[in-house]
Design an enzyme around this catalytic site. Structure first.
Site, mmCIF file in Angstrom:
data_model
loop_
_atom_site.group_PDB
_atom_site.id
_atom_site.type_symbol
_atom_site.label_atom_id
_atom_site.label_comp_id
_atom_site.label_asym_id
_atom_site.label_seq_id
_atom_site.Cartn_x
_atom_site.Cartn_y
_atom_site.Cartn_z
ATOM 1 N N THR A 171 22.209 -25.428 -79.986
ATOM 2 C CA THR A 171 21.887 -26.850 -79.880
ATOM 3 C C THR A 171 20.866 -27.253 -80.933
ATOM 4 O OG1 THR A 171 22.261 -26.704 -77.495
ATOM 5 C CG2 THR A 171 21.131 -28.665 -78.311
ATOM 6 N N GLU A 218 21.872 -22.255 -70.609
ATOM 7 C CA GLU A 218 21.054 -21.167 -70.067
ATOM 8 C C GLU A 218 21.835 -20.270 -69.107
ATOM 9 O OE1 GLU A 218 19.269 -21.800 -72.112
ATOM 10 O OE2 GLU A 218 17.962 -23.510 -71.976
ATOM 11 N N GLY A 219 23.148 -20.172 -69.340
ATOM 12 C CA GLY A 219 23.965 -19.228 -68.578
ATOM 13 C C GLY A 219 24.807 -19.894 -67.512
ATOM 14 N N PRO A 226 29.511 -15.255 -80.520
ATOM 15 C CA PRO A 226 30.957 -15.387 -80.300
ATOM 16 C C PRO A 226 31.629 -14.104 -79.825
ATOM 17 C CG PRO A 226 30.455 -15.364 -82.650
ATOM 18 C CD PRO A 226 29.147 -15.468 -81.933
ATOM 19 N N GLY A 270 22.848 -11.043 -73.196
ATOM 20 C CA GLY A 270 21.895 -10.079 -72.640
ATOM 21 C C GLY A 270 21.743 -8.889 -73.547
ATOM 22 N N SER A 329 27.246 -20.129 -63.970
ATOM 23 C CA SER A 329 26.951 -19.801 -62.571
ATOM 24 C C SER A 329 27.097 -18.313 -62.317
ATOM 25 C CB SER A 329 27.896 -20.585 -61.646
ATOM 26 O OG SER A 329 27.585 -21.962 -61.655
ATOM 27 N N GLN A 374 34.018 -45.367 -43.270
ATOM 28 C CA GLN A 374 33.321 -44.171 -42.807
ATOM 29 C C GLN A 374 33.398 -43.026 -43.803
ATOM 30 O OE1 GLN A 374 34.556 -42.715 -38.975
ATOM 31 N NE2 GLN A 374 32.735 -41.457 -38.721
#
Length: 388
Positions: free
Chosen positions: A164, A370-371, A135, A140, A373, A286
């Site tokens: 999770t 997992e991080g 938090p 990293g 963008s 279209q």
């Protein structure tokens, strides 16, 4: 050059895999559809769901045969994961987590640790969660959960969150750092039992999507963990997290985006054929044809990028940037595809009970798995800028 015997064995293995693939297709398009609906209606994804997946063998797909797994290649696993990802987000999360959490243990554990942990984990007799996010820090070298050695134990202090299955797992694979150690030098990976003294587990509020998937906030206050729970060596925590778990997991998350996007496209094509406005179906307009074509192209590009990274993982040549590219492109593709699907469905897609509405919510979860963008772009840029 492959011998005749090798070719026969490879052919037999391929035949067994194709049979497994057929079984998964039948399950995904059959009983699992009803299971997805029940999870969404009840708001719960209980032990019986995991048990059903375990009994079918779907939680040990990628694990080595020596531990009781099926021993599929990573590429084969990715193909099956795409199929599972066309279901409810909680089902694909169970499949994804169980088929990946064994990797860092296999990657760094001693023989004794493998004997104690791997077979029960692969068989589903024991569960484990991965805890890295905090938090008050990133994921990293700035992690703050600290450890110190004392009388044959590591003493932990700090907190992890958004873990999770952290509310139900038997073990937590924890990434922490030794007190006063800089950068990655003092990072460690520990297998922490959920009942470790000094560990408090609090279930977090329900998420926007992934209905029924539990997430936990973990609090460590002078938590005592035996030294033999250390995976690898002091200073290897981040490398275990990245090489053993995060890099292949980022590719896997990318493929879960592909699977969910493919389901979105299939539903959108069906909707465009059935929905009639001003005397003709949407499929004859279209702009709708353009959207469908863009969606299909986007999905195939993401699929091939994930498979390309998967091949590198199999060959032992995968770089962190490759894994991040797969996750980044597939994630942003999924957001584009689900946005277009809502346009095709129209206002009805905003109502509960519509599968496309649930998919839209589930699709937002992968933004943070997992991080984000931005983290993936930082990993990619770092590799680019490190070149001479």
């Amino acid at each position: 050059m492959m011998t005749w015997e090798d070719q026969v064995n490879a052919s037999m293995n391929e035949a067994l895999y194709r049979k497994l693939q057929e079984d998964v297709v039948a399950y995904v398009n059959g009983p699992a559809r009803g299971l997805s609906e029940r999870i969404e209606e009840s708001g719960e994804c209980g032990d019986e769901v995991r048990e059903e997946l375990r009994e079918r063998g779907y939680l040990k797909l990628a694990a080595p045969e020596e531990y009781g797994g099926m021993g599929l290649t990573f590429l084969q696993y990715l193909e099956l994961l795409e199929l599972f990802s066309q279901l409810h987000g909680s089902i694909r999360t169970i499949v994804h987590v169980h088929n990946g959490i064994w990797r860092p243990i296999h990657y760094a554990a001693s023989q004794e640790q493998r004997r104690a942990l791997m077979k029960p984990l692969v068989k589903g007799e024991m569960t484990a969660a991965f805890a890295m996010a905090e938090p008050t820090a990133g994921t990293g070298t700035d992690i703050r959960t600290s450890a110190r050695r004392e009388n044959g134990h590591f003493i932990l202090n700090g907190a992890k969150w958004m873990v999770t299955f952290g509310d139900t797992a038997d073990y937590v694979l924890l990434i922490a750092r030794m007190e006063n150690a800089p950068g990655s030098d003092g990072t460690i990976a520990l297998m922490v039992k959920s009942d470790a003294p000094g560990l408090a587990i609090k279930k977090m509020p329900p998420t926007q999507g992934l209905t029924g998937t539990g997430h936990a906030h973990l609090y460590f206050k002078d938590c005592r963990v035996p030294e033999n729970c250390l995976l690898g060596e002091v200073g290897q925590g981040l490398s275990i997290a990245l090489g053993g778990f995060l890099n292949p997991s980022r590719i896997s998350v990318g493929m879960t985006c592909v699977g969910l996007a493919q389901r979105t496209l299939d539903l959108s094509v069906e909707r465009s054929r059935k929905r009639v406005t001003y005397g003709k179906p949407l499929s004859q307009r279209q702009i709708v044809q353009t959207w469908l074509a863009e969606m299909a192209t986007d999905i195939e590009a993401a699929r091939q990028l994930c498979l390309h990274s998967g091949r590198a993982q199999c060959e032992g040549t995968l770089t962190p940037a490759q894994a991040s590219m797969a996750k980044l492109f597939a994630l942003e593709m999924l957001q584009r595809v689900t946005d277009k699907a809502q346009q095709i469905y129209g206002g009805i897609s905003y109502f509960k009970g519509m599968e496309i509405e649930r998919i839209y919510r589930d699709a937002r979860a992968q933004k943070f798995e997992e991080g984000s963008s931005e983290i993936q772009k930082a990993v990619i840029a770092r590799q680019l800028l490190s070149k001479d």
